[in-house]
Design an enzyme around this catalytic site. Structure first.
Site, PDB file in Angstrom:
ATOM      1  N   LYS A 184       3.943   1.188   9.521  1.00  0.00           N
ATOM      2  CA  LYS A 184       4.147   2.427   8.765  1.00  0.00           C
ATOM      3  C   LYS A 184       3.592   3.638   9.511  1.00  0.00           C
ATOM      4  O   LYS A 184       4.133   4.727   9.420  1.00  0.00           O
ATOM      5  CB  LYS A 184       3.514   2.293   7.378  1.00  0.00           C
ATOM      6  CG  LYS A 184       4.398   1.482   6.441  1.00  0.00           C
ATOM      7  CD  LYS A 184       3.800   1.364   5.071  1.00  0.00           C
ATOM      8  CE  LYS A 184       2.782   0.257   5.032  1.00  0.00           C
ATOM      9  NZ  LYS A 184       2.284  -0.035   3.682  1.00  0.00           N
TER      10      LYS A 184
ATOM     11  N   GLU B 124       0.879  -1.162   0.000  1.00  0.00           N
ATOM     12  CA  GLU B 124       0.000   0.000   0.000  1.00  0.00           C
ATOM     13  C   GLU B 124       0.920   1.216   0.000  1.00  0.00           C
ATOM     14  O   GLU B 124       1.785   1.321   0.871  1.00  0.00           O
ATOM     15  CB  GLU B 124      -0.836  -0.050   1.283  1.00  0.00           C
ATOM     16  CG  GLU B 124      -1.980   0.905   1.296  1.00  0.00           C
ATOM     17  CD  GLU B 124      -2.759   0.837   2.608  1.00  0.00           C
ATOM     18  OE1 GLU B 124      -2.673  -0.175   3.333  1.00  0.00           O
ATOM     19  OE2 GLU B 124      -3.444   1.826   2.890  1.00  0.00           O
TER      20      GLU B 124
ATOM     21  N   ARG C 206       4.329 -12.683  10.370  1.00  0.00           N
ATOM     22  CA  ARG C 206       5.050 -11.486   9.945  1.00  0.00           C
ATOM     23  C   ARG C 206       6.410 -11.447  10.625  1.00  0.00           C
ATOM     24  O   ARG C 206       6.636 -12.102  11.635  1.00  0.00           O
ATOM     25  CB  ARG C 206       4.260 -10.205  10.178  1.00  0.00           C
ATOM     26  CG  ARG C 206       3.655 -10.019  11.534  1.00  0.00           C
ATOM     27  CD  ARG C 206       2.694  -8.824  11.575  1.00  0.00           C
ATOM     28  NE  ARG C 206       3.296  -7.589  11.123  1.00  0.00           N
ATOM     29  CZ  ARG C 206       2.766  -6.809  10.176  1.00  0.00           C
ATOM     30  NH1 ARG C 206       1.637  -7.135   9.593  1.00  0.00           N
ATOM     31  NH2 ARG C 206       3.357  -5.687   9.841  1.00  0.00           N
TER      32      ARG C 206
HETATM   33  P1  ATP Z   1       1.914  -1.672   7.896  1.00  0.00           P
HETATM   34  O1  ATP Z   1       1.211  -2.248   9.070  1.00  0.00           O
HETATM   35  O2  ATP Z   1       3.311  -1.241   8.184  1.00  0.00           O
HETATM   36  O3  ATP Z   1       1.131  -0.624   7.163  1.00  0.00           O
HETATM   37  P2  ATP Z   1       1.055  -3.457   5.870  1.00  0.00           P
HETATM   38  O4  ATP Z   1       0.998  -4.924   6.028  1.00  0.00           O
HETATM   39  O5  ATP Z   1      -0.226  -2.730   5.878  1.00  0.00           O
HETATM   40  O6  ATP Z   1       2.085  -2.912   6.920  1.00  0.00           O
HETATM   41  P3  ATP Z   1       1.460  -3.322   3.081  1.00  0.00           P
HETATM   42  O7  ATP Z   1       2.046  -2.226   2.298  1.00  0.00           O
HETATM   43  O8  ATP Z   1       0.029  -3.601   2.931  1.00  0.00           O
HETATM   44  O9  ATP Z   1       1.827  -3.034   4.587  1.00  0.00           O
HETATM   45  O10 ATP Z   1       2.299  -4.654   2.876  1.00  0.00           O
HETATM   46  C1  ATP Z   1       2.674  -5.172   1.625  1.00  0.00           C
HETATM   47  C2  ATP Z   1       2.994  -6.622   1.797  1.00  0.00           C
HETATM   48  O11 ATP Z   1       4.043  -6.791   2.740  1.00  0.00           O
HETATM   49  C3  ATP Z   1       1.803  -7.398   2.337  1.00  0.00           C
HETATM   50  O12 ATP Z   1       1.682  -8.580   1.601  1.00  0.00           O
HETATM   51  C4  ATP Z   1       2.158  -7.665   3.747  1.00  0.00           C
HETATM   52  O13 ATP Z   1       1.616  -8.864   4.192  1.00  0.00           O
HETATM   53  C5  ATP Z   1       3.665  -7.709   3.728  1.00  0.00           C
HETATM   54  N1  ATP Z   1       4.222  -7.314   5.026  1.00  0.00           N
HETATM   55  C6  ATP Z   1       4.061  -6.141   5.667  1.00  0.00           C
HETATM   56  N2  ATP Z   1       4.692  -6.138   6.851  1.00  0.00           N
HETATM   57  C7  ATP Z   1       5.269  -7.362   6.972  1.00  0.00           C
HETATM   58  C8  ATP Z   1       6.054  -8.000   7.987  1.00  0.00           C
HETATM   59  N3  ATP Z   1       6.390  -7.374   9.121  1.00  0.00           N
HETATM   60  N4  ATP Z   1       6.473  -9.256   7.752  1.00  0.00           N
HETATM   61  C9  ATP Z   1       6.166  -9.898   6.621  1.00  0.00           C
HETATM   62  N5  ATP Z   1       5.433  -9.363   5.631  1.00  0.00           N
HETATM   63  C10 ATP Z   1       4.970  -8.115   5.799  1.00  0.00           C
HETATM   64 MG    MG Z   2      -1.759  -3.371   4.381  1.00  0.00          MG
END
Ligand code: ATP
Ligand code: MG
Length: 558
Positions: free
Chosen positions: A273, A37, A263
């Protein structure tokens, strides 16, 4: 780390699933996607997902798409989009074909929503967001059906079009899937799939005032792109029901499947983020690429190499077990890489002048030493380091008196200068505060790089030529947080260590370092691994960032 080393993803439950799927013919090839995102910069958690998704595509001769999951117009930004593209490339991966965006599919998504309406599987709800929340029930109590749930197909179709046409204000209407308000899975209690938002979108501008929700968008985007294995993190385990429900109820041929892994949680690190944004906004750190952050851009500026981050992701593996990885696991990866690949150099962080009183006499006349750039890699060549009567040693390497454990220089004792002479400290000068400002020493004639009978110094210290060196700033970083799990604190900002950056002004470095450029890393002998900082870079005036200490426990500066 050699770029050619084995990087294949070690076997894990996802490779088992893929192997099985290929064997029994559920799929002929592997297509994955990385779906960030664009509401922030990528962090080390994303690196895990990137290495897995792009790595599977590489290992199985498949494809991996880069798709911006951009359904949230308020929070998304071009700056983030560019940084994400750059970080994925920098990590060493190429996406298949053009970059995709969920927003590329807005028109199709609208059509699929209409299809659900036509099938009696979605309705326009004019309850307020508050009312919808109150009707949802709890884990123990079933929810309550909305009074708008049984509208006719025609009415729903007309109202959904009205939503699109801007006839509702934000919060006045939404589109909900008609599933089951008593489902044990909260996400199945008639989830909202479209909402009204009057916000310009980074890609589609003002074209839309309704935006699809993540759960509706993601599965359909996966199907449109013919993704075979859609990998996300464990929080989405329940949502898999909704993922499948949507695809079961629309007419789309491809049938991707969602799989969840744990994760990455890393000690002393923030991987949310929202929280990273807070650190940046409040000026606690020097931007998203602050070298203390475990963002990809922060790690890059800190001196991490793409190979070291990939190796870290390979080592932590892929499981369904929630756990927290020690920071030292990440640090070992870059240390091992730089130990092999970084040329050596000499840098005196806290210079103390030392005068060699017998310089110029027979056997103590060297004006330079030719030294190897790497002790184990002759192919990395040699360089000349300058030498003269006045040199700098580190303040920490001299004491007037010290016990036997102290292997560095003390009055009346000998030490070897790295690559140079054996010297003996004779006396020292102090300022009015009693601080040593200059050491007087004598060199053992003919001892440069050679043993001399009767002289067996216990220690080695490094130096630079005081008359021919390069003065610059060196940034020493330690962990940004005082607590291993800052995210566990309501006020995680209170766990920030204000002393996590120490700027050393006017360190004395060997002259060759003056020409160092961004992207170069060195082992400053006896100190640690350092890289040229990208933000403060000026030609011929590089400043250096500490990447990692030489050993896990050793403090960088005694
Ligand atoms: P945040 O909580 O920081 O906003 P998010 O999961 O919403 O993280 P995205 O940009 O949606 O962030 O993530 C893109 C991809 O990265 C998704 O498939 C997500 O599952 C993966 N991802 C994000 N954070 C992690 C993590 N700590 N470990 C493994 N995969 C992750
Ligand atoms: Mg997300």
């Amino acid at each position: 780390m050699d770029e050619k080393v084995e990087e294949r993803i070690p076997r894990n439950f996802i490779t088992d699933i893929i192997d099985e799927d290929l064997k029994n013919g559920r799929t002929q090839s592997v297509a994955t996607r990385f779906p960030p995102e664009p509401n922030g910069y990528l962090h080390i958690g994303h690196a895990k997902s990137i290495c897995l998704n792009f790595g599977l595509a590489r290992d199985y001769n498949g494809t991996c798409n880069l798709r911006f999951d951009d359904t949230n117009p308020e929070k998304e930004d071009m700056e983030y989009i560019k940084s994400i593209e750059n970080d994925v490339k920098w990590l060493g991966f190429n996406w298949s074909g053009a970059i995709r965006h969920s927003s590329d599919y807005f028109e199709m998504l609208f059509g699929f929503a209409m299809e659900l309406i036509q099938k009696g599987l979605a309705y326009v709800d004019e309850s307020t967001p508050e009312q919808i929340k109150n009707m949802r029930g709890t884990l123990k109590e079933p929810g309550v059906n909305s009074p708008y749930r049984d509208r006719s197909v025609e009415e729903n179709a007309r109202l959904f079009q009205d939503m699109r046409d801007g006839k509702f204000k934000e919060g006045e209407a939404c589109l909900r899937a008609k599933i089951d308000m008593a489902s044990p899975f909260m996400c199945m209690r008639d989830p909202v799939i479209y909402r009204v938002r009057y916000a310009a979108h980074a890609m589609t501008g003002d074209k839309w005032c309704i935006y699809p929700m993540y759960d509706f968008t993601h599965c359909i985007s996966d199907a449109i792109e013919n993704i075979t294995h859609s990998i996300c993190t464990l929080e989405f385990q329940d949502n898999r029901r909704l993922y499948d429900w949507v695809l079961d109820n629309i007419s789309i041929k491809a049938r991707p499947h969602q799989y969840e892994m744990s994760r990455l949680n890393l000690e002393y690190s923030i991987t949310s983020k929202r929280k990273l944004n807070l650190l940046v906004d409040k000026g606690v750190v020097d931007g998203w690429d602050d070298p203390r952050l475990t963002t990809i851009s922060g790690l890059r500026r800190r001196g991490y190499t793409p190979a070291s981050i990939r190796e870290f992701c390979r080592r932590i593996g892929v499981t369904k077990q929630e756990n927290t990885i020690e920071m030292s696991a990440l640090e070992s990866c870059i240390r091992e890489d730089l130990n092999v690949n970084a040329p050596r150099a000499m840098a005196v962080l806290r210079p103390l002048k030392l005068i060699i009183e017998n310089y110029g006499q027979e056997g103590v006349e060297a004006t330079s030493f030719e030294v190897p750039n790497h002790p184990d890699h002759p192919e990395m060549g040699t360089r000349c380091i300058s030498f003269s009567k006045e040199i700098y040693i580190d303040e920490a390497d001299f004491r007037e008196e010290a016990n036997k454990q102290y292997k560095r220089l003390k009055l009346g004792h000998e030490v070897r200068l790295r690559h140079g002479y054996i010297i003996k400290a004779i006396s020292c000068d102090k300022d009015e505060n009693g601080r040593v400002v200059c050491v007087h020493a004598e060199a053992v004639p003919h001892s440069a790089g050679a043993d001399v009978e009767g002289h067996k110094p216990k220690g080695v210290i490094h130096f630079v030529d005081a008359n021919n060196c390069f003065r610059t700033d060196v940034y020493l970083y330690s962990r940004l947080f005082k607590e291993p799990n800052p995210a566990a604190f309501d006020d995680f900002l209170s766990t920030v260590d204000e002393n996590s950056l120490e700027i050393i002004k006017d360190a004395a470095l060997e002259l060759s370092l003056k020409d160092a450029v961004v992207g170069q890393s060195f082992q400053f002998e006896r100190e640690g691994y350092f890289c040229v900082d990208s933000k403060h870079f000026k030609p011929s005036q590089p400043v250096f960032n500490l990447t990692v200490a030489l050993r896990e426990t050793k403090k960088v500066v005694a």
